[in-house]
Design an enzyme around this catalytic site. Structure first.
Site, short mmCIF file in Angstrom:
data_model
loop_
_atom_site.label_atom_id
_atom_site.label_comp_id
_atom_site.label_asym_id
_atom_site.label_seq_id
_atom_site.Cartn_x
_atom_site.Cartn_y
_atom_site.Cartn_z
N HIS A 1 18.89 -26.17 -25.58
CA HIS A 1 19.02 -26.92 -24.33
C HIS A 1 17.66 -27.29 -23.74
O HIS A 1 17.42 -28.43 -23.35
CB HIS A 1 19.82 -26.06 -23.35
CG HIS A 1 20.19 -26.72 -22.06
ND1 HIS A 1 19.39 -26.66 -20.94
CD2 HIS A 1 21.28 -27.43 -21.70
CE1 HIS A 1 19.99 -27.32 -19.95
NE2 HIS A 1 21.14 -27.79 -20.39
N ASP B 1 13.93 -23.58 -18.26
CA ASP B 1 15.11 -23.72 -19.11
C ASP B 1 15.14 -22.64 -20.19
O ASP B 1 14.62 -21.55 -19.98
CB ASP B 1 15.12 -25.14 -19.73
CG ASP B 1 16.53 -25.67 -19.93
OD1 ASP B 1 17.22 -25.13 -20.80
OD2 ASP B 1 16.93 -26.62 -19.22
N SER C 1 22.56 -31.91 -16.77
CA SER C 1 21.35 -31.39 -17.41
C SER C 1 20.55 -32.50 -18.07
O SER C 1 19.33 -32.41 -18.19
CB SER C 1 21.71 -30.38 -18.51
OG SER C 1 21.91 -29.11 -18.00
#
Ligand code: NAG
Ligand code: NAG
Ligand code: NAG
Ligand code: NAG
Ligand code: NAG
Ligand code: NAG
Length: 611
Positions: free
Chosen positions: A226, A151, A557
């Site tokens: 994220h 990520d 996600s």
């Protein structure tokens, strides 16, 4: 001979200039045809155990093609040598074609771009905490299980990665904590046991990238937020007394609070696009390293574009790398994508991975809008300020020579909006446009914003103190008709209420990509769904959604690490199960919302609480 002829007179001088120009054009054309791009050369299973030997064979292959060791060295971007064999190299199209002819080469593909599977909804409400749960103790909360996350990196100081009560680092771990910009090798601990970063493919793709100017960290540190969110959702430690803007409060944790996290950063913030991109070549290297390091579960909240094209899908996706990971016993969990609700939009469809869809939590925030004609319309917002009494209502496109499109409100003279509630329409599915529209209306002295959009679910990120209410197109049209029916339209907006229904998510959320699998309809995808709407977890303080280091995101996600966490728990109970066994257990027990089958119960309750 020729020379003297060309120099003999003016007209000849002109023709000589023309000749030179033509030559330059021909040379440029040749160069343009020979544009060098990163290609991934995939060689399948590795033929040697010694990684040095594997890399040496890659250099040799490239030297033979390019004619020298130096050229091979300059061209090489990555050597994939732990989990499988292959390399990424800068090649022309014709070089790529030549190398693809070699018998030991399985395929050669140009590097591709992936994105985060998140809809950016830093919606201003929603909080869930969870208390220690007896079911978790059976699984020792995933202790000794290592979840690898590919990520945007990790914020190691986040409370979600505290290692209180976490045992020693598992013996099998062969990974490391790579230092880099604002990241020391000592920033890892017994919870966050690994951190590495992969940027060479990104640099080759973005030749103008200036690392000094970029706000992203050239290290495993997370700028976007994220990766931290995903990692803490999968395996975040207990963080007591987390509250979001003072609303509710409780203990926050990931799906497997004692599992270990290893972050592989392969996604980078690019200022020009104000977003994050991930290159296939970098992701492949992350997979290769994760296999070497000894992760048990790989959680990948990244997706490609739809439609999936037959000539690019299986080869262009990092799915080939994942095939080797699964063959080695690593369970791989990937996001199905946010391209719903249309059919055939699911991504990451390889049969060997678990593909995750997202469900809603059964919760909504009705917000009454009362028009001057006493009609009450229920919108969606998270407005917690005082009631906004009767206020003028304006549709800027009618009022002046300006726009009624939310994204274009800044074209309006401010005078249209001061002291009024503004109605606008948008087809945008992201919240970025809404956020800037709201901020413009606020600056211009507006008192509220009514946004007509579909779907309505995403609540606009306007702050708790500014009424910013979403309604669908039909209701938007109703309000517009009302505005046009009267000389002085007015509106009243009341604070939002919270409506909670059943505790378990019951609907696949509209944005979640749907099957069937357009590549191979016979292979059913997605495999499983978990909550992916308004998920609270840790984030980077640099993220726009961060409130004290925590933030709310929606997308597949977010549902993906929920499943990764559940698998980490099951892996504690069943260390000998194959990836296929985990997949089977998940897809055959996960669909019942409430039944007394123990494992189903475990899955559901954990999925729910990790959200
Ligand atoms: C990168 O950005 C820094 C800071 O803005 C600047 O000083 C430097 O010249 C830039 N480098 C390049 C190669 O553009
Ligand atoms: C929890 O946090 C709130 C606000 O941050 C604080 O007032 C309260 O004392 C805390 N409670 C505990 C038990 O730490
Ligand atoms: C109306 O807006 C357009 C586009 O912004 C502009 O070109 C035009 O001059 C404006 N007309 C008036 C009367 O303001
Ligand atoms: C209009 O609003 C902008 C901010 O969006 C501000 O900079 C500008 O000064 C305002 N113009 C007028 C005429 O008030
Ligand atoms: C990111 O956050 C850190 C810690 O809060 C801060 O020191 C740094 O300046 C921030 N970076 C940017 C680009 O805002
Ligand atoms: C599950 O079903 C049982 C029996 O119908 C009921 O008592 C229980 O409250 C249900 N649990 C949940 C979480 O809905």
């Amino acid at each position: 001979m020729e020379h003297s002829k060309y120099c003999s007179g003016m007209s000849n001088y002109v023709s000589s200039t023309l000749l030179v120009l033509t030559l330059i054009i021909v040379l440029n054309a040749a160069r343009a045809g020979a544009e060098v791009k990163v290609h991934i050369v995939y060689l399948g299973e590795k033929q040697h155990d010694d990684p040095e030997f594997v890399t040496e064979s890659h250099h040799q292959m490239l030297s033979t093609l390019l004619g020298s060791k130096k050229d091979a060295h300059d061209s090489m971007v990555y050597s994939y040598r732990h989990g499988f064999s292959g390399f990424a190299a800068k090649l022309t199209k014709s070089q790529a074609r030549t190398i693809a002819e070699l018998p030991e080469v399985v395929h050669v593909i140009p590097d591709g771009v992936y994105e985060l599977a998140t809809t950016r909804t830093w919606d201003y409400l929603g909080l869930s905490g969870a208390n220690p749960n007896n079911l978790l103790t059976d699984t020792n909360m995933g202790d000794q299980v290592i979840i690898g996350v590919i990520d945007t990196g990790v914020w190691p100081e986040s409370e979600s990665f505290n290692d209180k009560g976490v045992g020693p680092i598992p013996r099998k771990w062969k990974g490391g904590c790579e230092s880099g910009e604002n990241f020391r090798s000592t920033d890892c601990n017994r919870k966050l046991i690994g951190a590495k970063y992969f940027i060479k493919g990104f640099l080759a793709q973005n030749k103008g990238f200036n690392s000094t100017k970029s706000p992203d960290y050239i290290s495993a540190r997370d700028f976007d937020g994220h990766g931290t969110h995903v990692a803490s959702t999968a395996g975040g430690s207990f963080v007591p007394n987390v509250s979001y803007k003072g609303l509710a409060g409780g203990t926050l944790r990931g799906g497997a609070p004692r599992a270990r996290i290893a972050m592989y950063k392969a996604c980078w913030y690019l200022e020009e696009v104000d977003g994050v991109t991930c290159l296939n070549s970098d992701i492949m290297k992350a997979i290769d390293e994760a296999m070497h390091d000894g992760v048990d579960v790989l959680s990948i909240s990244l997706t490609g574009e739809v439609p999936l094209l037959p000539e690019t899908d299986l080869s262009n996706e990092f799915a080939t790398g994942l095939f080797h990971a699964v063959a080695k016993g690593i369970v791989v969990v990937c996001a199905g994508g946010n391209n719903g609700p249309e059919a055939q939009t699911v991504t990451n469809t390889a049969p060997w991975i678990l593909t995750v869809a997202a469900t809603t939590l059964d919760r909504s925030f009705p917000t009454p809008i009362t028009l001057g004609n006493n009609k009450v319309i229920l919108g969606q917002a998270t407005y917690s300020g005082p009631e906004l009494g009767l206020t003028s209502l304006v549709y800027p496109a009618d009022a002046e020579n300006s726009s009624g499109v939310c994204e274009s409100l800044n074209l309006n003279p401010n005078s249209t909006m001061a002291g009024k509630v503004v109605l606008c329409f948008t087809t945008s599915r992201t919240n970025t446009a809404i956020a800037s529209a709201a901020s413009f209306v606020k600056t211009a002295g507006g008192l509220g914003l009514i946004i007509s959009r579909n779907p309505v679910y995403t609540l606009a990120p306007c702050g708790d103190d500014f009424p910013c209410v979403a309604i669908d197109y039909e209701l938007g049209t109703n309000i517009l008709s009302y505005i046009r029916s009267t000389k002085s339209p007015v509106v009243k907006i009341q604070p939002s209420k919270t409506l909670s229904g059943q505790p378990v998510g019951t609907k696949v959320v509209h944005f979640s990509s749907r099957g069937p699998n357009s590549m191979s309809p016979a292979i059913l995808k997605p495999d499983i769904a978990a909550p992916g709407v308004r998920i609270l977890a840790a984030t980077s303080p640099n993220s726009t959604m961060s409130v004290g280091g925590f933030g709310i995101l929606s997308g597949t996600s977010m549902s993906t690490p929920a499943i990764s966490g559940v698998i980490a728990l099951l892996k504690s109970l069943h260390p000998d199960w194959s990836p296929a066994a985990f997949r089977s257990a998940i897809v055959t027990t996960g669909y019942l919302a409430n039944r007394s089958i123990r494992r189903a119960d475990l899955c559901k309750r954990v999925i729910w609480q990790s959200s």
